[in-house]
Structure formats: C-alpha cells, structure tokens
Design a protein around this motif. Structure first.
Motif, PDB file in Angstrom:
ATOM      1  N   GLU A 162       0.831  -1.207   0.000  1.00 56.61           N
ATOM      2  CA  GLU A 162       0.000   0.000   0.000  1.00 56.61           C
ATOM      3  C   GLU A 162       0.861   1.251   0.000  1.00 56.61           C
ATOM      4  OE1 GLU A 162      -4.206   0.669   1.967  1.00 56.61           O
ATOM      5  OE2 GLU A 162      -2.632   0.956   3.472  1.00 56.61           O
ATOM      6  N   LEU A 163       1.962   1.225   0.750  1.00 57.23           N
ATOM      7  CA  LEU A 163       2.865   2.371   0.781  1.00 57.23           C
ATOM      8  C   LEU A 163       3.462   2.625  -0.596  1.00 57.23           C
ATOM      9  CD1 LEU A 163       4.328   4.568   2.402  1.00 57.23           C
ATOM     10  CD2 LEU A 163       6.087   2.879   2.954  1.00 57.23           C
ATOM     11  N   LEU A 218       1.866  10.242  -3.644  1.00 59.29           N
ATOM     12  CA  LEU A 218       0.932  11.187  -3.022  1.00 59.29           C
ATOM     13  C   LEU A 218       1.355  11.499  -1.600  1.00 59.29           C
ATOM     14  CD1 LEU A 218      -1.696  12.801  -3.288  1.00 59.29           C
ATOM     15  CD2 LEU A 218      -2.917  10.767  -2.451  1.00 59.29           C
ATOM     16  N   ALA A 219       1.847  10.494  -0.886  1.00 65.48           N
ATOM     17  CA  ALA A 219       2.258  10.693   0.505  1.00 65.48           C
ATOM     18  C   ALA A 219       3.358  11.747   0.620  1.00 65.48           C
ATOM     19  CB  ALA A 219       2.730   9.370   1.103  1.00 65.48           C
ATOM     20  N   VAL A 220       4.367  11.659  -0.234  1.00 62.04           N
ATOM     21  CA  VAL A 220       5.503  12.579  -0.120  1.00 62.04           C
ATOM     22  C   VAL A 220       5.240  13.911  -0.810  1.00 62.04           C
ATOM     23  CG1 VAL A 220       7.115  10.655   0.090  1.00 62.04           C
ATOM     24  CG2 VAL A 220       6.678  11.658  -2.164  1.00 62.04           C
ATOM     25  N   SER A 221       4.134  14.009  -1.556  1.00 59.96           N
ATOM     26  CA  SER A 221       3.844  15.253  -2.288  1.00 59.96           C
ATOM     27  C   SER A 221       3.417  16.383  -1.372  1.00 59.96           C
ATOM     28  CB  SER A 221       2.745  14.999  -3.327  1.00 59.96           C
ATOM     29  OG  SER A 221       1.483  14.805  -2.698  1.00 59.96           O
ATOM     30  N   THR A 222       3.152  16.097  -0.101  1.00 60.56           N
ATOM     31  CA  THR A 222       2.637  17.120   0.810  1.00 60.56           C
ATOM     32  C   THR A 222       3.735  17.908   1.515  1.00 60.56           C
ATOM     33  OG1 THR A 222       2.431  15.415   2.508  1.00 60.56           O
ATOM     34  CG2 THR A 222       0.469  15.882   1.211  1.00 60.56           C
ATOM     35  N   ASP A 223       5.007  17.592   1.259  1.00 56.65           N
ATOM     36  CA  ASP A 223       6.114  18.366   1.827  1.00 56.65           C
ATOM     37  C   ASP A 223       6.212  19.726   1.119  1.00 56.65           C
ATOM     38  OD1 ASP A 223       6.626  16.163   3.333  1.00 56.65           O
ATOM     39  OD2 ASP A 223       8.538  15.655   2.382  1.00 56.65           O
ATOM     40  N   GLN A 250       2.149   1.863  -3.453  1.00 57.94           N
ATOM     41  CA  GLN A 250       1.094   2.338  -4.348  1.00 57.94           C
ATOM     42  C   GLN A 250       0.797   3.820  -4.144  1.00 57.94           C
ATOM     43  OE1 GLN A 250      -2.570   0.169  -3.912  1.00 57.94           O
ATOM     44  NE2 GLN A 250      -3.676   1.409  -5.411  1.00 57.94           N
ATOM     45  N   TRP A 251       0.857   4.275  -2.911  1.00 61.51           N
ATOM     46  CA  TRP A 251       0.465   5.648  -2.575  1.00 61.51           C
ATOM     47  C   TRP A 251       1.647   6.526  -2.180  1.00 61.51           C
ATOM     48  CZ3 TRP A 251      -4.329   7.264  -3.679  1.00 61.51           C
ATOM     49  CH2 TRP A 251      -5.311   6.282  -3.897  1.00 61.51           C
ATOM     50  N   ARG A 252       2.852   6.062  -2.380  1.00 62.14           N
ATOM     51  CA  ARG A 252       4.041   6.792  -1.952  1.00 62.14           C
ATOM     52  C   ARG A 252       4.140   8.187  -2.562  1.00 62.14           C
ATOM     53  NH1 ARG A 252       8.990   5.891   0.351  1.00 62.14           N
ATOM     54  NH2 ARG A 252      10.639   7.276  -0.336  1.00 62.14           N
TER      55      ARG A 252
END
Length: 279
Positions: A262-263, A269-274, A265-267
C-alpha cells in the motif's frame, strides 16, 4: 537466580510462568486479585511470594513491589500478564465495556510499571515483559476494542524501551497468537451482551462462531511458550518484540506485506505534501 514479579498469575500463562521460574530455581512474586488461588496451586513454596494485587489499584501495586523487595531484595523480571478480552463489533461494545478492558489492560499495566521502575532504576538492571497479542500488531473484526488496548501496550512499550535502555533496563513485547489457554472462556473474554443483526453475516459474526468452536482447540501450546520465554529472559540482548505461534508469524508477515504494498502504491501522493525543496 532471578526474581520474577508476575501479574495475573492465578491462571493461564501467568501460572505457567510461575511454574517454569520456580522449577529452574528462581524466586517468584506471583500476584492476582485473589492470591489464595496461587497458594492453592503451588503450596507454601520457600521461593514463592503470593501477593494480592488488583492491577488497577496503584497503591496496591506499590505495596506488592515493597513486599517483593523486602522478601527477595530485588526484582529482575516483571511480567505484565494481567488482562482480558472483549469480543464484539465496535458499535456493539458499550462505553462500560471499553472502560473496563482499558482499566486492566492499559491503565493496570501502567500502574504496575510505574510502581516497579524505581526499583529497577536503583538496580540499573531489569527486564519488563509486557504481554500483548497478535491483536497488538494486527487488529481484526470482532476484536477491535481489545486489539486497541494491545496497540496501546505496544506503543507504551516501544517508548519505554527507549527511555529505560540507558538505565540498563530491557523491555520486550510478547505477542502470542491463539494458544490453548482459557482466554476464550467467559472468565477471560467478555462477549458484548447486545448484538446487532446486521453484523451476523459480516466478519464479526464469523469471529463469534469461530471463537466458540476454537475454544480449547487453539494450535499453540502454552507450556512451550512458557519455556520459550525463559530464553528471552536469559538473552543478553532480548528482542523488543517476540511473536509466539506460527499463526502470529504468518499474520505479521501478511500485514507487513500489505503495508509495504500500500505504501508503494500511494508513496508519490504521501511525499507530495512536503514543502517544495529549493532548487
């Protein structure tokens, strides 16, 4: 010779831990709400101190620790074993049921830990063993509230390990799977008195049926776990987490694979918030 301080010692894993420690020549402070039950099992043993302890009573926890030190001079191994479960959907579990299971499984563990740590700090040595569950690593339908208490135990234990390691104290989280104890009996597992029909054909209903069929048919051998714990206690560098049971190992591997997938797959988007990095 080590001195053990064991909660919930009148039955289940607690009784087996007492037995193994005594048989190898260690001292044991075995506690339970009714210490008479411990004496009835083990008799008047010279290396056994049976003490009354309701883990939710902080004053009683401190008194039990004082008795232990007065009798044996030190405490080497603390086993926070007292606890019970609750089976039911989140929606079916009342506030009173939630409070009761947290009072023992989380607040009781904290009370005993706070009571014993001053002695371990004075010694600059000791080993705190917190009995969790596979439910403390991976939650499941029907056991959500119970698992949440064990998630709390694991979070507390991780932080505690970092806090006390410089003081010479070890912390280990024990994660049993399904073992053939009395955990699924009414004395150790509360079932929510009210049920909601909509959950009957969901995983919650399936778990209710499986739990009844699985009682005293679990794959894990409690006596083998008790003996295996001795190796953890004697290790120079004991593990932070110690899973027991092939079902636990399989569940951990399955969850780790799911989280990693899951990480991945969504990595992005997860790191795009920095905040953007400067060129």
């Amino acid at each position: 010779m080590k001195t053990w301080f064991i909660t919930g010692a009148s039955r289940g894993f607690g009784t087996l831990f007492v037995k193994e420690a005594l048989e190898r020549g260690d001292n044991v402070v075995a506690t339970a709400r009714n210490a008479r039950a411990i004496v009835d099992k083990f008799g008047d043993h010279p290396r056994l101190l049976a003490a009354n302890l309701d883990v939710t009573d902080e004053a009683q926890a401190r008194a039990a620790v004082e008795q232990a030190v007065k009798r044996f001079g030190r405490i080497d191994v603390v086993v926070n074993n007292a606890g019970f479960g609750v089976l039911g959907a989140i929606e079916e579990t009342s506030a009173a049921d939630v409070e009761a299971v947290y009072r023992t499984n989380v607040f009781g563990l904290l009370a005993v830990t706070r009571a014993v740590l001053p002695q371990l700090r004075r010694q600059r040595a000791g080993h705190v063993i917190n009995i969790s569950s596979i439910g403390g690593y991976r939650s499941a339908a029907g056991f959500g509230v119970y698992a949440s208490t064990k998630f709390a135990v694991e979070g507390i234990s991780e932080a505690l390990a970092d806090e006390v390691m410089p003081l010479g104290i070890h912390v280990t989280i024990v994660e049993p799977g399904y073992f053939r104890t009395d955990f699924l009996d009414g004395g150790s597992l509360t079932t929510t008195p009210s049920t909601i029909p909509d959950y009957a054909d969901t995983p919650v209903g399936a778990v209710r049926r499986i739990a009844a069929d699985l009682n005293h048919q679990q794959p894990g051998d409690p006596a083998r776990l008790a003996k295996a714990l001795l190796q953890v206690v004697d290790a120079e560098q004991p593990p932070l987490r110690m899973p027991f049971g092939s079902d636990t190992v399989a569940a951990i591997e399955q969850k780790n694979a799911f989280v990693a997938g899951e990480l991945a797959q969504w990595r992005a988007l997860a790191v795009s918030t920095d905040f953007p990095t400067s060129p």
